[in-house]
Each structure stands twice: as C-alpha cells, then as structure tokens.
Design a protein around this motif. Structure first.
Motif, PDB file in Angstrom:
ATOM      1  N   GLY A   9       1.245  -1.183   0.477  1.00  0.00           N
ATOM      2  CA  GLY A   9      -0.169  -0.188   0.292  1.00  0.00           C
ATOM      3  C   GLY A   9       0.922   1.282   0.095  1.00  0.00           C
ATOM      4  N   SER A  10       0.383   2.558  -0.135  1.00  0.00           N
ATOM      5  CA  SER A  10       1.595   3.365  -0.571  1.00  0.00           C
ATOM      6  C   SER A  10       1.551   4.130   1.161  1.00  0.00           C
ATOM      7  N   GLY A  11       2.203   5.343   1.496  1.00  0.00           N
ATOM      8  CA  GLY A  11       2.278   5.391   2.781  1.00  0.00           C
ATOM      9  C   GLY A  11       1.151   6.018   3.374  1.00  0.00           C
ATOM     10  N   THR A  12       0.015   5.658   2.693  1.00  0.00           N
ATOM     11  CA  THR A  12      -1.665   6.391   3.274  1.00  0.00           C
ATOM     12  C   THR A  12      -1.668   5.085   4.305  1.00  0.00           C
ATOM     13  N   ALA A  13      -1.513   4.126   3.683  1.00  0.00           N
ATOM     14  CA  ALA A  13      -1.755   2.676   3.917  1.00  0.00           C
ATOM     15  C   ALA A  13      -1.251   3.119   5.086  1.00  0.00           C
TER      16      ALA A  13
ATOM     17  N   LYS B 213      -0.386  19.872   3.963  1.00  0.00           N
ATOM     18  CA  LYS B 213      -1.822  19.066   3.583  1.00  0.00           C
ATOM     19  C   LYS B 213      -1.545  17.524   4.384  1.00  0.00           C
ATOM     20  N   PHE B 214      -0.456  17.212   5.090  1.00  0.00           N
ATOM     21  CA  PHE B 214      -0.297  15.607   5.546  1.00  0.00           C
ATOM     22  C   PHE B 214      -0.357  15.363   6.472  1.00  0.00           C
ATOM     23  N   GLY B 215       0.101  16.920   7.512  1.00  0.00           N
ATOM     24  CA  GLY B 215      -0.828  17.398   9.024  1.00  0.00           C
ATOM     25  C   GLY B 215      -2.257  17.162   8.644  1.00  0.00           C
TER      26      GLY B 215
ATOM     27  N   GLU C 120       6.946  18.234   6.096  1.00  0.00           N
ATOM     28  CA  GLU C 120       5.731  18.428   4.986  1.00  0.00           C
ATOM     29  C   GLU C 120       5.606  18.658   3.962  1.00  0.00           C
ATOM     30  N   THR C 121       5.650  17.948   2.910  1.00  0.00           N
ATOM     31  CA  THR C 121       6.344  18.307   1.867  1.00  0.00           C
ATOM     32  C   THR C 121       4.895  19.129   0.912  1.00  0.00           C
ATOM     33  N   SER C 122       4.127  19.370   1.436  1.00  0.00           N
ATOM     34  CA  SER C 122       3.287  20.266   0.587  1.00  0.00           C
ATOM     35  C   SER C 122       3.938  21.486   1.022  1.00  0.00           C
TER      36      SER C 122
ATOM     37  N   VAL D 229       4.438   9.785  14.079  1.00  0.00           N
ATOM     38  CA  VAL D 229       5.523   9.899  13.518  1.00  0.00           C
ATOM     39  C   VAL D 229       5.257  10.411  11.870  1.00  0.00           C
ATOM     40  N   ASP D 230       5.094  10.659  10.610  1.00  0.00           N
ATOM     41  CA  ASP D 230       5.301  10.564   9.168  1.00  0.00           C
ATOM     42  C   ASP D 230       6.065  11.218   8.905  1.00  0.00           C
ATOM     43  N   THR D 231       7.012  10.269   8.730  1.00  0.00           N
ATOM     44  CA  THR D 231       8.315   9.974   7.840  1.00  0.00           C
ATOM     45  C   THR D 231       8.470   9.710   6.603  1.00  0.00           C
TER      46      THR D 231
ATOM     47  N   SER E 249       7.679   4.302   0.143  1.00  0.00           N
ATOM     48  CA  SER E 249       8.621   3.833  -0.566  1.00  0.00           C
ATOM     49  C   SER E 249       9.750   4.809  -1.690  1.00  0.00           C
ATOM     50  N   GLN E 250       8.584   4.987  -1.814  1.00  0.00           N
ATOM     51  CA  GLN E 250       9.382   6.234  -3.195  1.00  0.00           C
ATOM     52  C   GLN E 250       9.314   7.280  -3.134  1.00  0.00           C
ATOM     53  N   LYS E 251       9.805   8.041  -1.743  1.00  0.00           N
ATOM     54  CA  LYS E 251      10.341   8.803  -1.861  1.00  0.00           C
ATOM     55  C   LYS E 251      11.933   8.794  -1.565  1.00  0.00           C
ATOM     56  N   CYS E 252      12.409   8.909  -0.395  1.00  0.00           N
ATOM     57  CA  CYS E 252      13.499   9.224  -0.236  1.00  0.00           C
ATOM     58  C   CYS E 252      14.905   7.874   0.057  1.00  0.00           C
TER      59      CYS E 252
END
Ligand SMILES: Cc1ncc(COP(=O)(O)O)c(C=O)c1O
Length: 384
Positions: free
Chosen positions: A60-64, A87-89, A138-140, A163-165, A188-191
């Motif tokens: 699943g993606s990070g949101t999962a 956005k992600f907060g 906070e990517t946004s 914590v969302d990393t 998975s798809q970022k750093c």
C-alpha cells in the motif's frame, strides 16, 4: 519509455538494480525463500528507522501506514492531537475523524514549522490526549518539523508520539528510538528510492500496549495480524504482499545500507543547500524560512508574472524536467523541487539550468549560469 527527469517529491528515480530485482520470478509468499527476503527487508527497515523494535512492510502507499497507525490505537471518541502545517498533517486529522476520533488540531500557518512548546501546552491542558501526530517533512510546504525537540517534550507525557516520515526517512535525520517515537510510518517511493506501493511502520512497546487494548478499525491494516504473521516461521505477511515490490524494497534497502545513513543524509543536505543557493542566486524567493526548509524538497514562491502552467509546463515539455506544483491554496503560488532518493549534483545542475532557460524564455532578466554556478560552488569539495 519516458525519460523525463523526476524532480518531484516522490515518486523518485529508481536505480536500475532495483528495477531489475522486480523482474525476478514470483515465489510463494508463504515459503522459506520469501520469509528470508521479508525478514531481511524488515530488519534493514528497522535499521533505517533506527529502532530496536520490529518493522512491518505493508503493500500500500504511505497513506496505508498513516491509516494503520490510527486504526490500531484509536477508539471512537479518543482525542488525538494533530499538528497541521500542511496537506499531510491535515490528512492525519481526516483519518482520525474517519475512525470516529476527535482531532484536536494545532493549526500552523502553511510554510512554518510547529513550535514544540505549543505541543507541551496542549498536553498540559488536556491529559486525555491519547496521541500526537507530527509530519516530519511537510512535503506540501517544504518545511521540516523539529521531531527531536518535540520528542523531548513528549517524554514528559503518556500520549503516544506518532511521526510521519514518508518524505524524510533515509533522506533526513530520523532516529525513532533516540527521539522517543512510538509509531513511525514511511513510504517506499521517496527518499528510499523504491517504486511506489510499499509502506512501512514500526511500533514501540508502549504503542503495542495500546494496540493490544484496541479493537482495530481496519481489517487489512490490523497490526496484531502483521505481528503474528511476522513472528511465524518462516515470517509472512497476513495477506498476499506484492512479491515483486518486496524484492525492490529489499534491493533499495541494500543500497541504503551500502551507502550508509549518515552519508545519505549528508548527500540530501548538500542537495537541498545547493538547490536553495541556486534559487537565491536567481533572485527567486524560498517559500519557507531557510531555517525550517526541508532537506528533501524545496518550495519556491512562483515569480510574479508567470503562471504555474507556463513555468512547470515549459520545464516538462521543453526540458523534460518534472517539478511539482503547490497544493490546495498554494496551487499556482509555489512550485516545488524534489531532491530526494538517488539525487546528485547531476540532477540538480540539469534542473537549475533548465529553470534558468525557462525563466529567460518567459521574459525574466536572468543571468544565465548564476544558478548553476551556485550549485557547483555548493558541491565543490572545499565547501562541503
Ligand atoms: C509527508 C507525506 N505523508 C504522507 C504521504 C502520503 O503518501 P502516499 O501518497 O504514498 O500515500 C505523502 C505523499 O506525498 C507525504 O509526502
């Protein structure tokens, strides 16, 4: 095959050896051979999180993983303190709401970082707050929140520290055990520079105590099932995982281990510094204050007299460099350069050079090469 250079905050460019790993034969996901791959990948995942606790990989993606963090600790009516800087907060508070929790929001102006003291005041005022959620990067908005300092404050309270990393792990400084983080999630798809589609989560003993007393709000994301399957011999996931993505994660984690976390974070810090230096050299304005600027994505104010479509459209269509736009009310007001994953001076120089040409074409009085020179200066050995 599209060869556009992805300079967005995920997905990021995936190394050929990771792509190759995905083409391996599919094996039985309930077998010794897969169990070995899974246990190695989750052990490396814990090393990247810097925790002695076990990690779990979720298809699943990070949101999962964000959703799993709340679904396993929340009972309807529970108060969760959500730090919302973008956005992600906001997404965390929406997840809390969707499970019948009561989000208690600390709203921070988009482009700013939270002041850790505010979290202390909120916890002091209400001892019923069960958990605090913070988005590290906070990517946004391109802002980094001070998770280390927040961790120090959290250590005085019983609330769980979540914590969302997703856009910082393996690119910025994350130390799950050192900062007292109870639940940490990533994608998975970022750093990590793996393909999109995998998420990871790790939970502390304190978090597990709460999980054990909670009726999970999700069937698929029931962490007790992940723990039980993960402890089986051979280790498994409760449901069929994406076997190919697991190969990719394993390979991407191998690469992270080979590079070493310290070196990898340093590489991201230099890329961020080079990008900011170039932006300033071109007389563009950074969106957040430099003191809280992200190590993995730089947000820049859209220069007056140019639209998002013109700037990013020219970058994409003419120069084959993909940048990200703003989200929600920042749409059209900022653009973002992602510099995460396998990023080096080559990608930054190409991007800045394309940006110079784009701006010149759009009528800006740009001294060609000044941005590129700022990047080169940042990377010169004497400046690193
Ligand atoms: C900080 C942060 N959290 C969560 C997410 C959500 O991740 P995904 O899109 O993989 O579900 C993202 C994605 O951009 C993110 O940047």
């Amino acid at each position: 095959m599209d060869e556009t250079l992805l300079m967005i905050p995920g997905p990021t460019r995936v190394a050929p050896r990771v792509l190759k790993a995905m083409s391996e034969n599919i094996v039985n996901h309930r077998s010794a051979i897969f169990g070995k791959i899974l246990s190695e990948a989750t052990e490396m995942m814990s090393d990247v999180f810097r925790t002695n606790n076990k990690s779990y990989l979720i298809t699943g993606s990070g949101t999962a993983a964000m959703e799993a963090s709340m679904a396993n600790i929340l009972t309807p009516g529970d108060k969760i303190l959500n730090i919302v800087c973008g956005k992600f907060g906001q997404r965390f508070s929406q997840i809390v709401q969707s499970f019948g929790g009561q989000p208690q929001v600390i709203d921070v102006e988009w482009g700013k970082a939270v002041n850790p003291d505010e979290i202390g005041y909120a916890l002091e005022e209400d001892e019923n707050i069960k958990a605090v959620t913070v988005v590290h990067n906070e990517t946004s908005t391109g802002v980094t929140n001070p998770i280390k300092e927040i961790g120090k404050i959290m250590s005085d309270y019983n609330a769980l520290y979540v914590v969302d990393t997703v856009s910082s792990l393996a690119g910025d400084d994350v130390d799950v055990d050192g900062y007292g983080i109870d639940i940490c999630v990533t994608g998975s798809q970022k750093c990590m520079a793996a393909p999109p589609g995998m998420a990871a989560i790790t939970l502390s003993d304190d978090a597990w105590k709460v999980v054990e007393q909670t009726n999970p709000k999700s069937y698929y994301l029931n962490m007790k099932k992940y723990r039980k399957s993960g402890n089986a011999e051979p280790p498994e996931t409760p449901y069929t995982p994406s076997v190919s993505l697991m190969y990719a994660m394993h390979e991407a984690l191998d690469i992270i281990m080979e590079e070493g976390l310290v070196k990898r974070v340093k590489r991201h810090q230099i890329a961020a510094q080079a990008t900011r230096n170039a932006i300033k050299a071109l007389n563009l304005e950074l969106f957040p204050d430099e003191s809280v600027s992200s190590t993995t994505v730089t947000a820049i104010k859209m220069p007056e007299g140019v639209t998002d479509g013109e700037l990013r459209g020219t970058m994409r269509n003419k120069y084959r460099v993909e940048l990200a736009g703003g989200q929600d009310h920042l749409k059209g007001n900022i653009f973002r350069i992602g510099h995460m994953g396998n990023i080096t001076h080559r990608e930054i120089i190409t991007t800045v050079s394309a940006l110079e040409m784009t701006l010149r074409e759009l009528g800006f009085d740009i001294s060609m090469g000044e941005g590129v020179a700022a990047v080169a200066d940042t990377y010169l050995p004497e400046n690193i």
